[in-house]
Design a protein around this motif. Structure first.
Motif, PDB file in Angstrom:
ATOM      1  N   LEU A  75      26.020   0.792   6.317  1.00  0.00           N
ATOM      2  CA  LEU A  75      26.171   2.100   5.663  1.00  0.00           C
ATOM      3  C   LEU A  75      25.542   2.083   4.276  1.00  0.00           C
ATOM      4  O   LEU A  75      24.895   3.055   3.861  1.00  0.00           O
ATOM      5  N   TRP A  76      25.726   0.980   3.558  1.00  0.00           N
ATOM      6  CA  TRP A  76      25.102   0.859   2.233  1.00  0.00           C
ATOM      7  C   TRP A  76      23.582   0.913   2.347  1.00  0.00           C
ATOM      8  O   TRP A  76      22.920   1.609   1.580  1.00  0.00           O
ATOM      9  N   PHE A  77      23.050   0.202   3.317  1.00  0.00           N
ATOM     10  CA  PHE A  77      21.597   0.172   3.507  1.00  0.00           C
ATOM     11  C   PHE A  77      21.063   1.554   3.855  1.00  0.00           C
ATOM     12  O   PHE A  77      19.997   1.955   3.382  1.00  0.00           O
ATOM     13  N   ALA A  78      21.824   2.294   4.650  1.00  0.00           N
ATOM     14  CA  ALA A  78      21.388   3.644   5.038  1.00  0.00           C
ATOM     15  C   ALA A  78      21.284   4.570   3.829  1.00  0.00           C
ATOM     16  O   ALA A  78      20.511   5.540   3.847  1.00  0.00           O
ATOM     17  N   GLY A  79      22.025   4.275   2.787  1.00  0.00           N
ATOM     18  CA  GLY A  79      22.007   5.127   1.600  1.00  0.00           C
ATOM     19  C   GLY A  79      20.994   4.716   0.553  1.00  0.00           C
ATOM     20  O   GLY A  79      20.893   5.356  -0.499  1.00  0.00           O
ATOM     21  N   GLN A  80      20.223   3.663   0.823  1.00  0.00           N
ATOM     22  CA  GLN A  80      19.229   3.210  -0.150  1.00  0.00           C
ATOM     23  C   GLN A  80      17.986   4.102  -0.130  1.00  0.00           C
ATOM     24  O   GLN A  80      17.712   4.780   0.864  1.00  0.00           O
ATOM     25  N   PRO A  81      17.217   4.117  -1.230  1.00  0.00           N
ATOM     26  CA  PRO A  81      15.999   4.944  -1.273  1.00  0.00           C
ATOM     27  C   PRO A  81      15.054   4.587  -0.124  1.00  0.00           C
ATOM     28  O   PRO A  81      15.005   3.438   0.336  1.00  0.00           O
ATOM     29  N   GLU A  82      14.302   5.589   0.310  1.00  0.00           N
ATOM     30  CA  GLU A  82      13.416   5.409   1.461  1.00  0.00           C
ATOM     31  C   GLU A  82      12.422   4.274   1.241  1.00  0.00           C
ATOM     32  O   GLU A  82      12.112   3.502   2.157  1.00  0.00           O
ATOM     33  N   TRP A  83      11.900   4.171   0.005  1.00  0.00           N
ATOM     34  CA  TRP A  83      10.891   3.134  -0.236  1.00  0.00           C
ATOM     35  C   TRP A  83      11.487   1.738  -0.067  1.00  0.00           C
ATOM     36  O   TRP A  83      10.789   0.803   0.370  1.00  0.00           O
ATOM     37  N   GLU A  84      12.770   1.572  -0.383  1.00  0.00           N
ATOM     38  CA  GLU A  84      13.402   0.270  -0.191  1.00  0.00           C
ATOM     39  C   GLU A  84      13.602  -0.018   1.293  1.00  0.00           C
ATOM     40  O   GLU A  84      13.444  -1.160   1.747  1.00  0.00           O
ATOM     41  N   ARG A  85      13.963   0.986   2.052  1.00  0.00           N
ATOM     42  CA  ARG A  85      14.152   0.803   3.485  1.00  0.00           C
ATOM     43  C   ARG A  85      12.819   0.528   4.181  1.00  0.00           C
ATOM     44  O   ARG A  85      12.765  -0.263   5.134  1.00  0.00           O
ATOM     45  N   ASN A  86      11.765   1.159   3.687  1.00  0.00           N
ATOM     46  CA  ASN A  86      10.454   0.986   4.312  1.00  0.00           C
ATOM     47  C   ASN A  86       9.951  -0.444   4.230  1.00  0.00           C
ATOM     48  O   ASN A  86       9.160  -0.884   5.078  1.00  0.00           O
ATOM     49  N   VAL A  87      10.395  -1.173   3.204  1.00  0.00           N
ATOM     50  CA  VAL A  87       9.953  -2.560   3.048  1.00  0.00           C
ATOM     51  C   VAL A  87      10.332  -3.396   4.268  1.00  0.00           C
ATOM     52  O   VAL A  87       9.623  -4.332   4.643  1.00  0.00           O
ATOM     53  N   LEU A  88      11.425  -3.043   4.913  1.00  0.00           N
ATOM     54  CA  LEU A  88      11.916  -3.827   6.046  1.00  0.00           C
ATOM     55  C   LEU A  88      11.435  -3.282   7.396  1.00  0.00           C
ATOM     56  O   LEU A  88      11.799  -3.844   8.441  1.00  0.00           O
ATOM     57  N   LYS A  89      10.655  -2.232   7.367  1.00  0.00           N
ATOM     58  CA  LYS A  89      10.124  -1.711   8.626  1.00  0.00           C
ATOM     59  C   LYS A  89       9.052  -2.642   9.185  1.00  0.00           C
ATOM     60  O   LYS A  89       8.384  -3.361   8.442  1.00  0.00           O
ATOM     61  N   THR A  90       8.887  -2.606  10.493  1.00  0.00           N
ATOM     62  CA  THR A  90       7.810  -3.370  11.122  1.00  0.00           C
ATOM     63  C   THR A  90       6.463  -2.778  10.707  1.00  0.00           C
ATOM     64  O   THR A  90       6.381  -1.614  10.304  1.00  0.00           O
TER      65      THR A  90
END
Length: 417
Positions: A75-90
């Motif tokens: 849930l915490w990760f889901a609330g992080q800024p998009e650019w931070e989440r994108n770092v972990l995308k394939t």
């Protein structure tokens, strides 16, 4: 007497008189030295600060011990800024189909018959151009050769690969014409079967076994390379790569068959990385909380404040030396130190210039999250007017003169009423 010379003398005399009158007027209104000194003292005052630093990194183990449950962490990760989440995308991936020609072979007659060379096309000239333009891809030696005279040879000579250059020049010209023809037909709405046409033209056909990332395409020396890995990023699925690709042994016309968009892996696969990111954030908060616990003490001397830094091995004491509040960031010889950058950036937010000697700020985490700081004012002291440079003195004079003029104009306006 008249004439141009007389007119010029009159004008010059008038200019000299006006300049003299302006000089007299400036002297008459020039502000006295004590007024300039007062203005200087209002704008220039030196401040110094002591500070205790707590690095976030020193609290990382404590933060890792507080990592929440996987459910809360997700849930915490889901609330992080998009650019931070994108770092972990394939990474984005593509499947590529390539019609290719091996330069060791003779040019296919079916290709040159379907897309013939121009009448003025010259084999010798074009073969030389092919060698010069594509030596880096095709004819670079795996290891440089140093001759007895010290001359370095980096490429196979054209004489040694002349046949390849002739084959390559012929096919590159015809295959480009074929690629452009296909692109025009596709744009007109025709369904083009590039694999079938390649076979009919005497070319080979290769499809990637699986979707490949840009890094994988770059590392593929046979059907990939730098040009393909770059151009694929701007080519939509179903479209041709903009130009023929010259590789180590082949010339190819490539088509993007499909693409796989970047996506987040299942949370279980990235859980440890996310936990580390959470702990990075938490460690900064722990550093700030540890310093905040020190602010219960009041009216500390500098020695007592420094002693607080000895209460934990995670704390260090430092001092930002005396600097003019009216100066620039570049005036600080230690401006590259993290603490000095922090104090310069946060000066207005923390109200540093308003602190009395001995006052403490709130514990504050730097914007980069690396360190937290607790700052104590070492007081202020006047900066002697004698240290002002000519430019600063001139600025003070201009400001004082402008203020005097505005006051005079206001007085005149009041009289007129």
């Amino acid at each position: 007497e008249g004439g141009a010379q007389t007119f010029e003398r009159v004008v010059r005399r008038g200019l000299r008189v006006n300049t003299y009158l302006a000089l007299i007027a400036r002297v008459a209104v020039a502000p006295p030295a004590d007024l300039l000194a007062d203005a200087w003292n209002e704008q220039h005052e030196e401040f110094a600060y002591g500070y205790i630093t707590a690095s976030a990194a020193s609290f990382k183990d404590d933060a890792m011990a507080e990592v929440p449950s996987d459910e809360d962490l997700e849930l915490w990760f889901a609330g992080q800024p998009e650019w931070e989440r994108n770092v972990l995308k394939t990474d984005e991936k593509w499947t590529i189909g390539s019609a290719f020609f091996n330069v060791d072979d003779a040019a296919p007659e079916a290709l040159t018959d379907a897309y013939p060379l121009a009448e003025d096309w010259d084999l010798e000239t074009e073969a030389t151009a092919f060698y010069q333009n594509n030596s880096w891809f095709m004819f670079k030696l795996d290891e440089e050769i140093v001759g007895e005279d010290g001359e370095i040879t980096r490429f196979i000579s054209q004489d040694e690969v002349q046949t390849k250059c002739e084959n390559g020049a012929i096919v590159l010209t015809s295959i480009k014409a074929w690629r452009d023809d296909m692109a025009a037909r596709m744009e007109a709405g025709e369904e083009v079967d590039i694999a079938m046409e390649a076979q009919e033209l005497g070319l080979g056909w290769h499809e990637s076994d699986e979707a490949m990332t840009r890094a994988q395409l770059l590392a593929d020396t046979e059907f990939g390379g730098g040009m393909l890995s770059t151009q694929v990023q701007s080519t939509e699925p179903g479209q041709l790569i903009p130009s023929p690709i010259v590789g180590k042994n082949t010339i190819q016309v490539a088509k993007v068959l499909s693409s796989v968009e970047p996506a987040l892996p299942p949370f279980s696969e990235i859980r440890d990385v996310v936990a580390g990111n959470w702990a990075d954030d938490r460690s900064g908060e722990l550093a700030k909380e540890a310093l905040a616990a020190l602010t219960d003490a009041e009216n500390l001397s500098d020695e007592e404040f420094q002693a607080l830094a000895d209460t934990s091995e995670k704390f260090t004491y430092g001092m930002r030396d005396w600097l003019d509040k009216g100066g620039s960031y570049g005036d600080d010889p230690n401006r590259d130190l993290p603490a000095n950058r922090f104090l310069a950036i946060q000066s207005m937010v923390l109200g540093l210039d308003e602190l009395e000697e001995g006052d403490l700020t709130q514990a504050t985490l730097a914007s980069d999250g690396q360190n937290a700081y607790l700052v104590r004012s070492l007081g202020s002291r006047p900066l002697d007017f004698s240290t002002a440079n000519p430019g600063q003195v001139q600025a003070l004079e201009n400001s004082a003169e402008k203020a005097a003029e505005e006051a005079a104009e206001a007085a005149e306006a009041a009289k007129a009423k």
